[in-house]
Design an enzyme around this catalytic site. Structure first.
Site, PDB file in Angstrom:
ATOM      1  CG  ASN A 148      -1.250  -0.663  -6.390  1.00  0.00           C
ATOM      2  OD1 ASN A 148      -0.518  -1.635  -6.224  1.00  0.00           O
ATOM      3  ND2 ASN A 148      -2.503  -0.641  -5.947  1.00  0.00           N
ATOM      4  CG  ASP A 166      -9.059   1.443   0.639  1.00  0.00           C
ATOM      5  OD1 ASP A 166      -8.015   1.518  -0.006  1.00  0.00           O
ATOM      6  OD2 ASP A 166     -10.185   1.233   0.116  1.00  0.00           O
ATOM      7  CB  ILE A 167     -14.088   3.737   0.581  1.00  0.00           C
ATOM      8  CG1 ILE A 167     -15.531   4.023   0.901  1.00  0.00           C
ATOM      9  CG2 ILE A 167     -13.915   3.320  -0.857  1.00  0.00           C
ATOM     10  CD1 ILE A 167     -16.099   5.202   0.099  1.00  0.00           C
ATOM     11  CD  GLN A 209      -0.783   5.940  -8.610  1.00  0.00           C
ATOM     12  OE1 GLN A 209       0.174   5.731  -9.361  1.00  0.00           O
ATOM     13  NE2 GLN A 209      -0.887   7.014  -7.847  1.00  0.00           N
ATOM     14  CG  HIS A 264      -2.933   0.458  -0.296  1.00  0.00           C
ATOM     15  ND1 HIS A 264      -4.299   0.380  -0.478  1.00  0.00           N
ATOM     16  CD2 HIS A 264      -2.442   0.987  -1.446  1.00  0.00           C
ATOM     17  CE1 HIS A 264      -4.608   0.829  -1.691  1.00  0.00           C
ATOM     18  NE2 HIS A 264      -3.502   1.201  -2.302  1.00  0.00           N
ATOM     19  CG  HIS A 294      -2.777   5.917  -2.491  1.00  0.00           C
ATOM     20  ND1 HIS A 294      -2.827   6.470  -3.753  1.00  0.00           N
ATOM     21  CD2 HIS A 294      -3.212   4.645  -2.630  1.00  0.00           C
ATOM     22  CE1 HIS A 294      -3.282   5.585  -4.613  1.00  0.00           C
ATOM     23  NE2 HIS A 294      -3.517   4.442  -3.963  1.00  0.00           N
TER      24      HIS A 294
HETATM   25  P1  5GP Z   1      -4.929   2.300  -5.680  1.00  0.00           P
HETATM   26  O1  5GP Z   1      -5.602   1.210  -6.481  1.00  0.00           O
HETATM   27  O2  5GP Z   1      -4.898   3.608  -6.426  1.00  0.00           O
HETATM   28  O3  5GP Z   1      -3.598   1.895  -5.110  1.00  0.00           O
HETATM   29  O4  5GP Z   1      -5.818   2.495  -4.396  1.00  0.00           O
HETATM   30  C1  5GP Z   1      -6.833   3.424  -4.299  1.00  0.00           C
HETATM   31  C2  5GP Z   1      -7.636   3.053  -3.091  1.00  0.00           C
HETATM   32  O5  5GP Z   1      -8.512   4.106  -2.804  1.00  0.00           O
HETATM   33  C3  5GP Z   1      -8.502   1.800  -3.301  1.00  0.00           C
HETATM   34  O6  5GP Z   1      -8.097   0.780  -2.389  1.00  0.00           O
HETATM   35  C4  5GP Z   1      -9.926   2.286  -3.055  1.00  0.00           C
HETATM   36  O7  5GP Z   1     -10.714   1.380  -2.337  1.00  0.00           O
HETATM   37  C5  5GP Z   1      -9.693   3.587  -2.293  1.00  0.00           C
HETATM   38  N1  5GP Z   1     -10.732   4.589  -2.527  1.00  0.00           N
HETATM   39  C6  5GP Z   1     -11.311   4.915  -3.730  1.00  0.00           C
HETATM   40  N2  5GP Z   1     -12.204   5.910  -3.553  1.00  0.00           N
HETATM   41  C7  5GP Z   1     -12.197   6.212  -2.229  1.00  0.00           C
HETATM   42  C8  5GP Z   1     -12.931   7.154  -1.444  1.00  0.00           C
HETATM   43  O8  5GP Z   1     -13.750   7.937  -1.921  1.00  0.00           O
HETATM   44  N3  5GP Z   1     -12.662   7.178  -0.106  1.00  0.00           N
HETATM   45  C9  5GP Z   1     -11.745   6.340   0.462  1.00  0.00           C
HETATM   46  N4  5GP Z   1     -11.581   6.430   1.792  1.00  0.00           N
HETATM   47  N5  5GP Z   1     -11.040   5.438  -0.249  1.00  0.00           N
HETATM   48  C10 5GP Z   1     -11.254   5.380  -1.581  1.00  0.00           C
END
Ligand code: 5GP
Ligand code: ZN
Length: 134
Positions: free
Chosen positions: A86, A30-31, A93, A101, A99
């Site tokens: 999420n 995760d970035i 999300q 985590h 995805h």
């Molecule tokens: P969500 O909030 O949708 O469950 O999680 C999305 C995740 O994707 C976040 O934790 C965010 O830091 C990660 N993320 C967003 N953009 C990028 C990206 O360009 N590269 C990577 N490796 N992770 C990303």
């Protein structure tokens, strides 16, 4: 899906610190990690969320998690981990591609879900450590 961030990572159109892949799933850091080794595992087949995808992809995702979560945690010196998903924008999300985590936990690090600042160099180092352990 041409405008999906994670599909672009899967296709290699956007760089990511990849740690594992097989025919069905890809795992990458995760970035914006909440802990050292915070990894996202995604089905390669696009679906907006777990329920929208096939049951086969759901099983492949969990099979990968079963294998990867302990190995990733050990690789970064952790002793436990959180798994998180999420489901839907209302649940937080942000990226509409399924995805899961993996968030390794170790003593001395904050045990919350706040993103920690991290450099690309640090992510590269962590990814290499994980790849060697998988
Ligand atoms: P969500 O909030 O949708 O469950 O999680 C999305 C995740 O994707 C976040 O934790 C965010 O830091 C990660 N993320 C967003 N953009 C990028 C990206 O360009 N590269 C990577 N490796 N992770 C990303
Ligand atoms: Zn996608």
């Amino acid at each position: 899906m041409s405008d999906c961030l994670f599909c672009k990572i899967i296709a290699g159109q956007i760089p990511a610190h990849k740690v594992y892949e097989n025919d069905s799933v890809l795992a990458f850091l995760d970035i914006g990690p909440v802990s050292t080794g915070h990894t996202l595992v995604v089905p390669k087949q696009h679906a907006e969320n777990l329920a929208a995808g096939s049951v086969e992809d759901a099983c492949a995702l969990m099979t990968a998690i079963h294998d990867l979560a302990p190995k990733i945690t050990k690789a970064v010196g952790g002793s436990g981990y959180n798994l998180g998903m999420n489901h839907g924008e209302v649940a937080g999300q942000d990226v509409l591609h399924t995805h899961l985590h993996i968030m390794p936990r170790k003593d001395g690090e904050p045990r919350n879900f706040v993103k920690q600042p991290v450099s690309q160099e640090e992510l590269s180092k962590v990814a290499e450590m994980i790849r060697l352990a998988i």
